[in-house]
Scaffold this motif. Structure first.
Motif, PDB file in Angstrom:
ATOM      1  N   TRP A   1       0.844  -1.208   0.000  1.00 33.65           N
ATOM      2  CA  TRP A   1       0.000   0.000   0.000  1.00 33.65           C
ATOM      3  C   TRP A   1       0.870   1.246   0.000  1.00 33.65           C
TER       4      TRP A   1
ATOM      5  N   ARG B   1      -3.103   4.988  -4.207  1.00 33.79           N
ATOM      6  CA  ARG B   1      -3.223   4.157  -3.009  1.00 33.79           C
ATOM      7  C   ARG B   1      -4.700   3.956  -2.651  1.00 33.79           C
TER       8      ARG B   1
ATOM      9  N   LYS C   1      -6.062   0.884  -4.305  1.00 35.40           N
ATOM     10  CA  LYS C   1      -5.563  -0.362  -3.734  1.00 35.40           C
ATOM     11  C   LYS C   1      -6.246  -0.662  -2.405  1.00 35.40           C
ATOM     12  N   ILE C   2      -6.307   0.363  -1.575  1.00 34.15           N
ATOM     13  CA  ILE C   2      -6.892   0.148  -0.257  1.00 34.15           C
ATOM     14  C   ILE C   2      -8.389  -0.136  -0.366  1.00 34.15           C
TER      15      ILE C   2
END
Lengths: 270, 385, 132, 333, 542
Positions: D55, E86, E89-90
């Motif tokens: 992440w 990000r 993705k999260i």
């Protein structure tokens, strides 16, 4: 191996149902089944024991004529020391929060409402020893919300289960005789010589005279009776041949606050 | 809806903070009490219930008084109370909560509290008290919240609420009745041993509770734009009037029975409270103050002009509330224990820790009350646009 | 990126917390913590050989037995306990258990401390050392 | 009817049986008592770090907080500091509220169609409540288990046990957190199974951890109250693990314990590869952990690249005549 | 419009019961009226975007004109975006499917289509993510919830990523802040890689690129429109206004969405701005080059957003202004507030904005140098700098629709209300859980304001309309104000459909009505040429 296979089956059953989330109940019933028939041998059992003194309704007759200050002290001392009743000393001690199982008082406090005018000087100032009356119809038992205080149907003793008492003190409000005491603080520091055979109590529970149930179980009379030099007579009120019944048959005895209908099991010969 | 309680003015948060401080102080002393035992209170062998149980008794009354709004509104369709019924119900919620807390702080072994449920004992009034208090708390939260929520969303309340409302009416009576039964069924306590105790409790409850509601309505009006309405307040004032008179009447009946029969077990307690007994008279000034307040309140309330004037009505309500608080929160419990059944006198005076714990519990109640009322007034303001 | 360090710091802290047992025992731990403390038996206990039930059962069930004892004694007044093997005992923590296991610290406490169990028996019941 | 939960239920039951049979019948005590737990821990550590670093590797190109309240603008307009944070400090508070109190879930509402074309949105607290119950009791249960992994037992564990076991219920003393954990997990499960919308969106991956946790709680309670295990031996085993001197205690421990341990190991190893990573992800959510101050403080996009634009020159070139005609100023005559 | 059923029928048919089949089994409904028209190839061409075909095609077609290696393109694009964002993705990893978002989406509330639950909308992408990018997905396949990218999945994406208005309401309720707007943006970017785009977005984007504004208004026409407004203003107020264009050295550059210049009722809002600036004697200029505040690039890809947005800073720099004032627009402000400075900053002009009238320094815009008009006006009102006669708005009972972007991507909530409460006497908010940060979308945001999906728009706008209906019935609200150009275009048909009798206005139209100008004639009409006095007398009687 046998054992482990059996456990396997049982636990496998548990696990399946367990993760399925309904197992606790089933588990509990299985557990009861186990308690009923454990591995080998028979189920442990309880009994009264051979030496126990038994009665249908224990009672006491107090011959107040035989009482004096030192005898009362002796009886109280006998009772309180074996039951680990604390005796607070020092400045911080509050007399109004004291614990008493048995104690001497004046006639007018023992028998309020039964004071006679022009009472004999001797009677008025004679120490009257009072304790829990182990009423046949105890209001404290009626009041208790957890059955921590209860009347043993077998022998009529009004008992306290110190483990269960939540300390609400309803019983103290209900008792018309002030026989109950509350542990306002940890009693241990105030117990001079702990008697290891009898538990102390912890703060926050109610306690009172138990007619020495633990002594009766091993064939001994209550401690106060033993120390009373004959002033206190103890026996089965339902047995016409008992000492107490004989005494009551001979002497005129009164009970405390008879009008309240609690039927005390302690009688007083004045 | 609870979101509304999270947004407020500085005053609101200051008030909550002040209550939190009181709660913290109370909690600190409660921990001490828990650790050292109830010995730090003024209670004793002879006076086994003190301030805590007295406050409990008083607050049960305040809680029960919600029925004075619910009953006219739901049974007689008295629309005027529609706006403030939920105010009464939430007052009941916080009062019952305080009642429960007072019982808990009064216990010697609170960690064994659940024994009351594990070993149910129907012959004990305390068992029933546990049931009625919990039930009443549940009823009022559920009813109050659902009705308010429905009102907010402009929909009808859930169908199952209606039967709950009807149940709540006798239930309110039952909480105070059972509480009275705690006392009046005890042999050897002459002061309480009277069949009129439950009615007297109810009368005082229906006086003190609505009086408090009137005062709350004034306060709410001052701090928010929500107004209960003059009509509702006046209707409440009439309820207070009748109830406080009934309360005084019941009390005088008690006095008559004791004074005329002259049975010592009954007279001794009144004598102790109002004149002192064998030189003990800690409560004498309090009890006379109580009588004076109640009488003054009755005078103010029965004169229509005084009742309709909101300033004098406010005073009358304060008088009623304080007068009854002294009667039930100080006199009723101590008076029953002094003298004790053996005609000995041990006086009771609450100690500082005891008072601080009591204040702490009250602070919890007021905190809950404030938060609930914040939600109510927020919703009402929102609906008003 | 400026948050990379923060995230890694957070991760390290998290792992330190997760691995608490490992470093805690290394720094503060008692040596030999993976073997249970030996319970010492008094001479009397050794002589008796078995307790009121099998040792295995006593290890897991003693609290239930004591609980049953206290209820039966207090509420039913039955003060004799006939064990599975037929022997009779007085159901009493102070008088029976502590009579044999008079070394509370070396018997009861060792396991209880090891397993972090703090029974409230001793709030009321006394044990030999204390009274001496 | 979505029966996704059946897969998960069966999976968990089978896993439990494997562990039980493995120990009780095949004697694989070491495998289930030592190897699996260590493996699980290693998988967890590597997997967790890997996921977080993965992440971290991804950029945060823009500052995109979801604002839940009034922005900071004019001095006299009250900013909603914690729902629309402006400073890092306020962001921290927002994150604390989010992580410790489940702030967003607290807003939850349910839509309802009333009579007469009226749509209502009722505030519902249940999801928030169940979630709080579940997570906090789980946390307490985990902390309490440190008593098996530390010798001497740290003070805070003792303290926690005191509070958790405050009410004197049953023997051994009942820990409220255990019951609440089971209750919370069951409520979350029931919600998933009984609410049609929830059932519809739920996958086996949603049921599996729930069943696993229920399994852990049930086996835990069973070991304490029904088929009791000897805690001292359990601690010998766990301390062996914690001091890196693993071993199976003399006398052995019942299979139930290994089922419990196996469930826990599976759960731990499962975390990095599943939605349970929300425990780490919640810290990194860009809509929550950023300040709403982009107009005041420029946020830098690491991969910001030049793009083809339509410049003013190109624009004027195309429209110059029309602009002149309309009396608009131009750069080049 | 003709095909759209009657409101009562539409409302009655809303069905929230879940289908029997799993959602993966249900193909997307791409029948006529259920999709937006794909973009015309010329727009793709103009913007240098991949063009699948020169032919016209329809999503209803069985076969779509996509390149043979489309799966590879998507996969690579997905991978690229996972590294760049990000958030993506999260959001792919942490969703626990708690269901909190499910009934927060206006499209779900209106349609009852389970795939309109934000959780499933994200799951459309997430299932492919699991299959292609996670270990668990590779091992457990379908059990983990993964599925391969098939043409049906692609069609599903097209259908459902153009049924999301990127309003972020779900994100507010999500315990992890998962923002479906981000998901939808990524989904649309991926579709764009194959040239799958809708015309209603790309046409404005291409226009904007060329002429500076969505509507393709060329500079001279832009000026003519404004002059036309000035004539109207003169007729109504007697005051002549002469705004300047592309003027170098002005203190402030004013940029507003071009909808305000070209479409009613936005034009009245434009007149409001002009009156306000005249009232203040503000040193400002308009630009024909940066004549668009809105940015349809936001609905396409971040690159396109950046390309269109670059004009604002460039023009401010060229003209040498001190700062920029922005008009009422929703998604425009999302771009300005959260993206502009990052994408095209830092600005090479001016200083921290400072109101020349009150001296207030807008510290919250220190870096981007752009102030929202309601911030600016609220500050003026606070300092009593405006002469107002709010009674001129007495024929209106006003409520306020918080546009999604200023509410949930900016936090602009109290400023417009402060302005409204100053300029009109009858203001009522809608129910609390439908306004401010919990506001409902108009149902047509993010480029879905197109005629061919009218029924869907009406359903998506239902929650908003329903809340208006509530205050309409309760307080007699007849005017719905907003600060968004798309709202001003989308809400009128929505109101006509669900709540007839409610008009739509910008906040500054009401300001313009209330402003007492120097040397004005007695006003008898509002900016819409509607008489003022009809209802005012009735009100005075009450």
């Amino acid at each position: 191996m046998e054992n482990s296979r059996r456990r396997f089956l049982k636990n496998a059953g548990f696990s399946v149902l367990g993760v399925g989330a309904g197992s606790m109940l089933i588990g509990l019933s299985a557990h009861t089944a186990k308690a009923a028939g454990p591995d080998g041998g028979q189920r442990p059992q309880f009994s009264m024991g051979d030496k126990a003194m038994e009665a249908e309704r224990w009672g006491m007759v107090v011959d107040t004529r035989k009482l004096n200050d030192s005898l009362c002290r002796k009886m109280q001392e006998a009772c309180h020391s074996i039951h680990n009743v604390p005796e607070p000393v020092g400045e911080s001690a509050r007399r109004d929060q004291i614990i008493k199982w048995i104690w001497p008082t004046e006639f007018k406090h023992a028998f309020p409402g039964q004071e006679v005018e022009f009472l004999a000087e001797d009677v008025a100032h004679r120490p009257i020893v009072v304790l829990c009356n182990h009423c046949d119809n105890p209001p404290c038992v009626q009041a208790c919300p957890t059955k921590a205080t209860f009347k043993r149907e077998r022998d009529g003793i009004v008992m306290m289960d110190f483990h269960r008492c939540i300390g609400c003190r309803f019983c103290m409000a209900a008792c018309p005789f002030g026989s109950r005491s509350f542990n306002f603080r940890d009693p241990r520091p105030d117990i001079e010589d702990e008697n290891p055979d009898f538990p102390t109590r912890m703060r926050g529970v109610v306690e009172k005279c138990n007619f020495c149930a633990e002594r009766l179980a091993v064939g001994k009379k209550p401690a106060c009776v033993e120390a009373s030099d004959g002033a206190l007579t103890f026996g089965d009120l339902n047995d016409p041949d008992s000492d107490v019944r004989k005494l009551l048959a001979e002497q005129y005895a009164i009970r405390r606050k008879p009008n309240l209908g609690t039927f005390p099991s302690v009688f007083y010969i004045v | 809806m609870l979101e509304k309680a999270l947004r407020g003015s500085k005053k609101y948060w200051t008030w909550l903070l002040a209550l939190a401080v009181l709660i913290a102080i109370g909690f600190f002393f409660y921990l001490r009490q828990l650790y050292t035992g109830l010995g730090i209170t003024g209670m004793s062998r002879d006076v086994t219930w003190g301030f805590y149980i007295a406050q409990f008794t008083f607050l049960v009354g305040v809680a029960a008084s919600a029925v004075m709004l619910v009953l006219p509104y739901y049974l007689h369709d008295y629309k005027t109370f529609g706006k403030i019924t939920v105010i009464g119900e939430f007052l009941a919620v916080s009062s019952v909560l305080m009642c429960m807390l007072f019982i808990i702080v009064d216990l010697g072994q609170p960690m064994r509290l659940l024994n009351v449920i594990f070993y149910p004992t129907p012959n004990s009034m305390l068992f029933w008290d546990m049931i009625v208090l919990n039930g009443y708390l549940f009823l009022n939260i559920v009813i109050g919240w659902n009705v308010l929520d429905a009102e907010r969303n402009g929909v009808a309340p859930e169908k199952w609420i209606k039967p709950l409302i009807y149940i709540s009416i006798p239930w309110a009576v039952s909480i105070h009745t059972v509480t009275a039964f705690l006392y009046c069924g005890l042999p050897g306590r002459g002061f309480w041993l009277t069949a009129i105790l439950a009615p007297r409790f109810l009368a005082s409850a229906f006086a003190a509770g609505p009086a408090f509601l009137i005062l709350l309505a004034f306060i709410i009006r001052k701090f928010t734009s929500f107004d209960a309405g003059t009509k509702a307040i006046q209707a409440l004032a009439k309820i207070v009037t009748y109830a406080v008179i009934a309360n005084l009447f019941f009390f005088l009946c008690e006095v008559f029975v004791a004074a005329y029969s002259q049975i010592p077990e009954h007279t001794a307690h009144l004598e102790y409270l109002f004149f002192g007994l064998h030189g003990h008279g800690a409560l004498v000034p309090w009890m006379w103050t109580s009588i004076a307040l109640v009488v003054a309140a009755i005078i103010l309330l029965v004169i229509p002009q005084a009742r309709q004037n909101e300033t004098t009505l406010g005073f009358a309500c304060v008088f009623v509330f304080v007068g009854i608080w002294i009667d039930k929160g100080l006199g009723m419990i101590s008076g029953g224990f002094v003298p004790n059944p053996l005609h000995e006198i041990t006086e009771y005076v609450p100690t500082v820790p005891e008072i601080l714990i009591t204040i702490g519990v009250y602070a919890v109640g007021f905190l809950v009350l404030t938060v609930l009322y914040k939600v109510v007034t927020g919703v009402k303001e929102e609906l008003a646009g | 990126m400026n948050d990379k360090n923060k995230i890694i710091a957070g991760l390290v802290i998290f792992f330190l917390a997760v691995l608490f047992p490992f470093w805690f025992n290394l720094i503060f731990g008692a040596a030999d913590a993976s073997t249970a403390p030996e319970t010492e038996l008094t001479d009397k206990a050794k002589k008796a050989e078995t307790c009121i039930a099998e040792t295995e059962d006593m290890r897991t069930e003693h609290m239930q037995i004591l609980d049953q004892w206290r209820d039966t004694v207090v509420r039913d007044g039955q003060r004799t306990y006939v064990a599975e093997d037929g022997k009779e005992y007085e159901p009493s923590l102070s008088n029976t258990c502590m009579d044999c296991h008079s070394n509370k610290e070396k018997f009861c406490d060792r396991c209880h401390n090891y397993a972090s169990v703090d029974p409230y028996c001793w709030d009321c019941h006394t044990y030999p050392e204390e009274t001496e | 009817m979505n029966v996704a939960y059946l897969y998960s239920l069966i999976a968990v039951v089978v896993l439990g049986l494997i562990a039980y049979a493995g120990v009780e019948a095949a004697g694989l005590d070491v495998f289930f008592g030592v190897i699996i737990p260590y493996l699980a821990l290693i998988v967890f550590l590597i997997g967790f770090a890997n996921k977080i670093l993965d992440w971290t590797k991804s950029a945060v190109p823009f500052k995109i907080p979801t604002t839940g309240g009034q922005q900071k603008s004019l001095s006299w307009i009250r900013q909603n500091k914690f729902d629309s944070p402006y400073t890092t400090g306020q962001v921290v508070v927002r994150m604390i509220l989010e992580i410790l109190l489940f702030r967003s879930l607290f807003r939850n509402s349910r839509v309802g169609f009333g009579k007469g074309q009226h749509i209502a949105y009722k505030w519902v607290v249940w999801l928030w409540l169940f979630a709080i119950l579940f997570h906090y009791s789980f946390f307490v249960v985990v902390l309490r288990h440190l008593r098996f992994f530390a010798e001497p037992v740290p003070f805070f564990v003792n303290f926690l046990e005191k509070i958790d076991g405050m009410l004197q219920i049953l023997l051994p003393n009942l820990f409220l957190s255990g019951v609440l954990l089971l209750g919370g997990a069951l409520l979350l499960l029931l919600r998933r199974v009984l609410l049609p919308k929830m059932a519809y969106i739920s996958r086996p991956a949603d049921y599996f951890p729930l069943f696993l946790i229920i399994g852990i709680a049930v086996t835990g309670l069973m070991m304490r109250y029904l088929d009791k295990v000897d805690v001292v031996r359990v601690k010998e085993l766990t301390m062996g693990l914690a001091t890196l001197q693993p071993g199976i205690p003399e006398g052995g421990i019942s299979g139930l314990f290994y089922v419990h341990l196996f469930f826990v190991s599976i759960l731990v190893a499962y975390i990095p590869f599943s939605k349970l990573m929300h425990m780490g992800g919640v810290f990194l959510s860009p809509t929550r952990n950023q300040a709403n101050n982009t107009r005041a403080k420029r946020h830098v996009n690491p991969w910001n690249y030049p793009v083809k634009t339509h410049t003013y020159e190109e624009y004027e070139d195309e429209f110059r005549d029309k602009m002149k005609e309309a009396g608009l100023p131009v750069e080049k005559e | 419009m003709a095909e759209t059923p009657k409101p009562e029928d539409l409302y009655q048919n809303i069905d929230h019961t879940m289908p029997d089949e799993a959602w993966e089994e249900i193909p997307p409904d791409l029948s006529k009226g259920k999709f937006c028209y794909p973009t015309k190839p010329k727009n793709l061409d103009y913007l240098d975007m991949p063009t699948p075909t020169k032919e016209e095609w329809s999503p209803a077609d069985e076969e779509w004109p996509i390149p043979d290696n489309w799966q590879e393109i998507i996969h690579e694009g997905f991978k690229d975006r996972l590294e760049k964002y990000r958030s993506l993705k999260i959001f792919m990893d942490v969703c626990v499917r708690c269901g909190a978002c499910a009934d927060k989406c206006h499209f779900f509330i209106g349609t009852g289509d389970p795939k309109n639950m934000p959780v499933l909308r994200a799951e459309l992408l997430r299932s492919v993510y699991r299959n292609d990018f996670t270990t668990a997905g590779r091992i457990l396949k379908k059990l983990s919830g993964g599925r391969p990218l098939t043409k049906q999945v692609l069609k599903e994406w097209f259908s459902y990523f153009y049924q999301c208005t990127e309003c972020r309401r779900c994100s507010l309720y999500c315990p992890y802040g998962i923002d479906t707007a981000e998901i939808t943006m990524m989904g649309r970017e991926l579709l764009s890689l194959l040239g799958l785009n809708i015309n209603w977005i790309l046409e404005p984007a291409a226009n904007c690129f060329r002429t500076g504004n969505h509507l393709g208004i060329q500079p001279h026409a832009f000026r003519e429109m404004i002059d036309f407004f000035c004539d109207d203003i003169e007729e109504i107020t007697g005051v002549r206004i002469e705004p300047t264009f592309n003027r170098k050295g002005a203190e402030i550059l004013f940029i507003t969405p071009s909808g305000d210049v070209f479409a009613d009722p936005g034009t009245y809002t434009m007149m409001g701005y002009l009156l306000l600036f005249e009232h203040l004697g503000l040193d400002y200029t308009l630009s024909t080059y940066a004549s668009e505040g809105g940015n349809f690039g936001l609905f396409t890809s971040s690159e396109m957003m950046k390309r269109l947005n670059s004009k604002m800073f460039a023009e401010a720099e060229r003209l040498g202004v001190k700062w920029i004032l922005g008009g009422e627009c929703g998604h425009m402000w999302r771009v300005i507030h959260q993206y502009m400075d990052t994408m095209n900053g830092p600005p090479n002009f001016g200083e921290t904005p400072k109101s020349p009238i009150t001296g207030t320094v807008f510290e919250n815009a220190a870096s981007t140098r752009m102030v929202h008009i309601t911030e600016f006006t609220a500050d003026l009102l606070r300092h009593n700098k405006l002469k107002l006669d709010p009674s001129r708005n007495d024929n209106k009972v006003v409520t306020f629709h918080d546009s999604c972007n200023p509410s949930r991507a900016m936090g602009l909530l109290d400023e417009p209300r402060y302005v409204l409460n100053s300029v009109c006497n009858n203001f009522y908010d809608m129910p609390e859980n439908t306004i401010r940060e919990q506001t409902f979308c108009c149902g047509s945001g993010s480029g879905l304001n197109t005629e061919e999906i009218m029924e869907l728009r009406m359903l998506g706008g239902l929650p908003r309309a329903n809340a208006v209906k509530y205050v309409h019935e309760k307080f007699g609200v007849n005017m719905l104000s907003c600060i968004c150009a798309i709202d001003r275009a989308a809400l009128p048909p929505l109101m006509d459909y669900w709540v007839p009798g409610v008009d739509v206005t910008g906040v500054h139209e009401l300001v313009g009505n209330a402003l007492v100008m120097d040397g004005e004639i007695e006003r008898t009409m509002d900016l819409r040429f509607e008489p003022l006095n009809e209802e005012t007398e009735e009100d005075a009687d009450e």
